[in-house]
Design a protein around this motif. Structure first.
Motif, PDB file in Angstrom:
ATOM      1  N   HIS A 416       0.843  -1.196   0.000  1.00  9.25           N
ATOM      2  CA  HIS A 416       0.000   0.000   0.000  1.00  9.25           C
ATOM      3  C   HIS A 416       0.879   1.248   0.000  1.00  9.25           C
ATOM      4  O   HIS A 416       1.829   1.341   0.787  1.00  9.25           O
ATOM      5  CB  HIS A 416      -0.910   0.011   1.223  1.00  9.25           C
ATOM      6  CG  HIS A 416      -1.704  -1.250   1.409  1.00  9.25           C
ATOM      7  ND1 HIS A 416      -2.854  -1.511   0.719  1.00  9.25           N
ATOM      8  CD2 HIS A 416      -1.461  -2.340   2.186  1.00  9.25           C
ATOM      9  CE1 HIS A 416      -3.315  -2.699   1.065  1.00  9.25           C
ATOM     10  NE2 HIS A 416      -2.492  -3.221   1.967  1.00  9.25           N
ATOM     11  N   ARG A 417       0.534   2.200  -0.869  1.00  4.64           N
ATOM     12  CA  ARG A 417       1.262   3.467  -0.872  1.00  4.64           C
ATOM     13  C   ARG A 417       0.627   4.398   0.139  1.00  4.64           C
ATOM     14  O   ARG A 417      -0.593   4.566   0.171  1.00  4.64           O
ATOM     15  CB  ARG A 417       1.264   4.094  -2.265  1.00  4.64           C
ATOM     16  CG  ARG A 417       2.116   5.359  -2.344  1.00  4.64           C
ATOM     17  CD  ARG A 417       2.394   5.795  -3.756  1.00  4.64           C
ATOM     18  NE  ARG A 417       3.248   6.981  -3.767  1.00  4.64           N
ATOM     19  CZ  ARG A 417       3.731   7.553  -4.862  1.00  4.64           C
ATOM     20  NH1 ARG A 417       3.435   7.018  -6.062  1.00  4.64           N
ATOM     21  NH2 ARG A 417       4.496   8.620  -4.796  1.00  4.64           N
ATOM     22  N   GLU A 418       1.455   5.003   0.977  1.00  2.00           N
ATOM     23  CA  GLU A 418       0.972   5.858   2.055  1.00  2.00           C
ATOM     24  C   GLU A 418       1.460   7.289   1.865  1.00  2.00           C
ATOM     25  O   GLU A 418       2.434   7.548   1.147  1.00  2.00           O
ATOM     26  CB  GLU A 418       1.483   5.339   3.408  1.00  2.00           C
ATOM     27  CG  GLU A 418       0.983   3.971   3.800  1.00  2.00           C
ATOM     28  CD  GLU A 418       1.480   3.572   5.188  1.00  2.00           C
ATOM     29  OE1 GLU A 418       0.701   2.970   5.929  1.00  2.00           O
ATOM     30  OE2 GLU A 418       2.647   3.866   5.507  1.00  2.00           O
ATOM     31  N   GLU A 419       0.753   8.194   2.555  1.00  5.09           N
ATOM     32  CA  GLU A 419       1.195   9.588   2.603  1.00  5.09           C
ATOM     33  C   GLU A 419       2.353   9.716   3.590  1.00  5.09           C
ATOM     34  O   GLU A 419       2.417   8.982   4.580  1.00  5.09           O
ATOM     35  CB  GLU A 419       0.044  10.498   3.034  1.00  5.09           C
ATOM     36  CG  GLU A 419      -1.133  10.523   2.070  1.00  5.09           C
ATOM     37  CD  GLU A 419      -0.779  11.175   0.743  1.00  5.09           C
ATOM     38  OE1 GLU A 419       0.125  12.058   0.738  1.00  5.09           O
ATOM     39  OE2 GLU A 419      -1.373  10.790  -0.283  1.00  5.09           O
ATOM     40  N   LEU A 420       3.244  10.655   3.319  1.00  6.79           N
ATOM     41  CA  LEU A 420       4.332  10.898   4.257  1.00  6.79           C
ATOM     42  C   LEU A 420       3.791  11.546   5.527  1.00  6.79           C
ATOM     43  O   LEU A 420       2.761  12.241   5.502  1.00  6.79           O
ATOM     44  CB  LEU A 420       5.384  11.805   3.623  1.00  6.79           C
ATOM     45  CG  LEU A 420       6.115  11.252   2.400  1.00  6.79           C
ATOM     46  CD1 LEU A 420       7.164  12.263   1.915  1.00  6.79           C
ATOM     47  CD2 LEU A 420       6.785   9.942   2.718  1.00  6.79           C
ATOM     48  N   PRO A 421       4.449  11.325   6.645  1.00  5.49           N
ATOM     49  CA  PRO A 421       3.997  11.954   7.897  1.00  5.49           C
ATOM     50  C   PRO A 421       4.016  13.472   7.762  1.00  5.49           C
ATOM     51  O   PRO A 421       4.928  14.033   7.136  1.00  5.49           O
ATOM     52  CB  PRO A 421       5.022  11.477   8.932  1.00  5.49           C
ATOM     53  CG  PRO A 421       5.636  10.249   8.337  1.00  5.49           C
ATOM     54  CD  PRO A 421       5.619  10.460   6.868  1.00  5.49           C
ATOM     55  N   PRO A 422       3.003  14.169   8.325  1.00  4.61           N
ATOM     56  CA  PRO A 422       2.983  15.639   8.254  1.00  4.61           C
ATOM     57  C   PRO A 422       4.102  16.236   9.111  1.00  4.61           C
ATOM     58  O   PRO A 422       4.618  15.562  10.013  1.00  4.61           O
ATOM     59  CB  PRO A 422       1.587  15.974   8.819  1.00  4.61           C
ATOM     60  CG  PRO A 422       1.234  14.798   9.681  1.00  4.61           C
ATOM     61  CD  PRO A 422       1.869  13.620   9.040  1.00  4.61           C
ATOM     62  N   PRO A 423       4.491  17.499   8.842  1.00  5.51           N
ATOM     63  CA  PRO A 423       3.916  18.396   7.821  1.00  5.51           C
ATOM     64  C   PRO A 423       4.484  18.107   6.442  1.00  5.51           C
ATOM     65  O   PRO A 423       5.603  17.637   6.313  1.00  5.51           O
ATOM     66  CB  PRO A 423       4.341  19.776   8.307  1.00  5.51           C
ATOM     67  CG  PRO A 423       5.651  19.518   8.995  1.00  5.51           C
ATOM     68  CD  PRO A 423       5.512  18.186   9.657  1.00  5.51           C
ATOM     69  N   SER A 424       3.683  18.423   5.427  1.00  3.69           N
ATOM     70  CA  SER A 424       4.123  18.209   4.057  1.00  3.69           C
ATOM     71  C   SER A 424       5.120  19.292   3.673  1.00  3.69           C
ATOM     72  O   SER A 424       4.944  20.479   4.017  1.00  3.69           O
ATOM     73  CB  SER A 424       2.919  18.240   3.123  1.00  3.69           C
ATOM     74  OG  SER A 424       3.336  18.070   1.782  1.00  3.69           O
TER      75      SER A 424
END
Length: 549
Positions: A416-424
């Motif tokens: 699964h592709r995930e978002e990077l941890p914030p902040p962007s």
């Protein structure tokens, strides 16, 4: 030597006899009464003869009780073994049964010595139930000729043989045979409802035998039985036939081990006499079949029906199973003349009811309504058992169950592709974070490889492995190939969270060495993301200093 001692009898096996001997005595006599008609019926049905059934119940019953790994298991001839022995008798003659018992006993004995007793725990529940259903159907079909007063057909397949026997039915005796079967079945059904301890099968056989004797009914009888145990000795057989008996002996050995261990496991679950020793149980059953073969008997296994009677009747120690064999020995010594007059139709009625009781409608419903894959495994195992061979059925059933299990395991894994941890931050679009879940093995590795290798327009790929539960050599090798492929495209690969149990495998198959730098292995996601962002920034700066022309 310490291990060998665990496989041998000891005085501790009888430690509680002082407290339990009364219950063991009652249970032993009760089981002996119940076992008598079954031993006779299984002997006749196998083709070896009623005498062979009695000898097996006596000799194997004592040996298995003394040397086996269960405190309450009762052993002897069983319906499943009869299913296998019938074709052997047809192909190789009655004399081959004792030889097969010896050969199979040695195999089972060696299996116990090699600590293979726990293998049966790997047989799936739907396979066991399908196997049991198939055996019940075969036992019932094998009794059709005797129930009709006809001769069994020449085919080794129970269904075909039962159909062929219809051609030899004698209309003059058909009604008497069917009446005997009906009376036996009715009494066996009614007796437990009156009192659960009533031996319905024995009562039924006595009543039918008395009626047949007084009325001089034209029913085929058991015939002459031995008035004592035979003198032990090697069975006589043509040495040239031994090669042809290797396959049947291995089949019998596998069946004996499976049925005995399943019976012992069930017995341990319904009693309070402690666990069973699977390896010692195999040793005991192997010795029991060897001893039975020396006396001209049949291969033996643990018998769940008689074992259950033992538990319900108060049996607590091995003494009960030993006493059950002594009861049968008394019958051989004192009452063979009476027993020889039992009609075969009555015995067929006993086995027909026994086969029917082997099938639990509620259990079948549970299997068929559990999952589609379990239902398929159950049906396939049952059909192959009836149509071909018991051991082949178990093997195919396990293979089909394994296929469905692997497919389910493969489906549980994913990437699964995930978002990077914030902040962007600017440049994060050049970083791809993938999480590996569940299981990554030969059945699922290619799917993950295709997913990750398809990415474009990224500078760094982070692979999270902390959620990966199962990893085999194929899966690890695919990760190594994926890292190498990405690195060859100029994409930096970072790996985060390899679990300790996977680290050695990942190192051996080249996952770690395929990384561009040893520092590209991280224990936490923040460090991995920070390192990835640094790579992206340096790559962007390099493009500014050296623009593409």
């Amino acid at each position: 030597m310490k291990y060998i001692r665990t496989l041998l009898p000891s005085w501790s096996d009888y430690r509680s006899v002082r407290r339990t001997w009364r219950g063991d005595l009652v249970a032993g006599i009760t089981v002996g009464i119940v076992a008598l008609p079954l031993a006779l019926a299984f002997g006749v049905s196998s083709g070896a003869g009623a005498g062979a059934g009695l000898v097996t119940a006596i000799v194997a019953g004592v040996i298995a009780a003394v040397f086996g790994g269960s405190n309450i298991q009762v052993s002897g001839p069983t319906g499943a073994m009869v299913v296998v022995l019938g074709p052997i008798v047809v192909s190789h003659g009655v004399g081959a049964v004792a030889v097969v018992a010896l050969m199979a006993g040695v195999v089972v004995l060696i299996a116990g010595a090699l600590k293979l007793g726990r293998v049966v725990s790997y047989i799936p529940w739907p396979v066991i139930e399908g196997f049991t259903l198939g055996i019940a159907v075969i036992i019932f079909l094998q009794q059709v000729p005797a129930a009709l007063g006809a001769k069994a057909g020449p085919s080794s397949n129970a269904f075909v043989s039962a159909f062929e026997s219809l051609q030899t039915v004698n209309p003059a005796t058909l009604g008497y045979s069917l009446a005997a079967v009906a009376i036996v079945a009715a009494i066996m059904v009614i007796a437990p409802r009156i009192h659960r301890q009533l031996p319905g099968s024995l009562i039924a056989i006595v009543i039918v035998s008395v009626i047949a004797g007084v009325a001089a009914l034209p029913l085929v009888r058991i015939g002459v039985l031995p008035s004592s145990l035979p003198v032990p000795g090697l069975p006589s057989i043509d040495p040239t036939q031994l090669g042809g008996l290797v396959g049947p002996a291995l089949t019998v050995a596998a069946l004996a081990a499976i049925e005995s261990l399943l019976s012992a496991r069930v017995a341990a679950s319904i009693s309070d006499t402690g666990p069973y020793d699977a390896d010692r149980e195999l040793v005991g059953q192997g010795l029991a079949s060897i001893a039975s073969g020396f006396f001209g008997g049949m291969p033996a296994t643990g018998a769940i029906a008689r074992t259950a009677v033992n538990v319900r009747s108060g049996g607590k120690t091995r003494l009960a199973a030993i006493l059950h064999a002594l009861v049968l020995l008394a019958v051989v010594s004192l009452a063979t003349g009476v027993v020889s007059q039992i009609p075969l139709a009555a015995l067929s009625g006993v086995l027909m009811v026994t086969a029917t009781r082997m099938v639990s409608i509620s259990t079948m419903r549970s299997v068929l309504t559990s999952t589609r894959s379990d239902a398929v495994v159950f049906i396939i195992t049952a059909l192959i058992t009836v149509s071909f061979d018991l051991i082949i059925a178990v093997g195919i059933g396990i293979a089909v169950a394994a296929f469905f299990a692997l497919r389910m395991l493969a489906q549980s894994g994913g990437v699964h592709r995930e978002e990077l941890p914030p902040p962007s931050l600017p440049g994060d679009e050049r970083i791809a974070l993938f999480r590996l879940d569940g299981a990554l093995f030969f059945g699922a590795a290619d799917r993950m490889l295709e997913r990750v290798n398809a990415i474009t327009n990224v500078t760094v790929v982070i692979i999270r492995m902390s959620q990966l539960q199962v990893l085999d050599a194929t899966g690890a090798r695919v990760i190594a190939e994926m890292v190498h492929a990405l690195e060859s495209r100029g994409i930096t690969v970072l790996i985060k969270g390899i679990q300790p149990q996977h680290l050695k495998l990942a190192t051996q198959v080249g996952v770690i060495s395929s990384l561009r730098h040893q520092n590209h292995l991280f224990n936490d996601i923040d460090s991995a993301v920070a390192h990835a962002r640094d790579h992206v920034n340096r790559a962007a700066a390099s493009q500014v200093d050296h623009p593409v022309r």
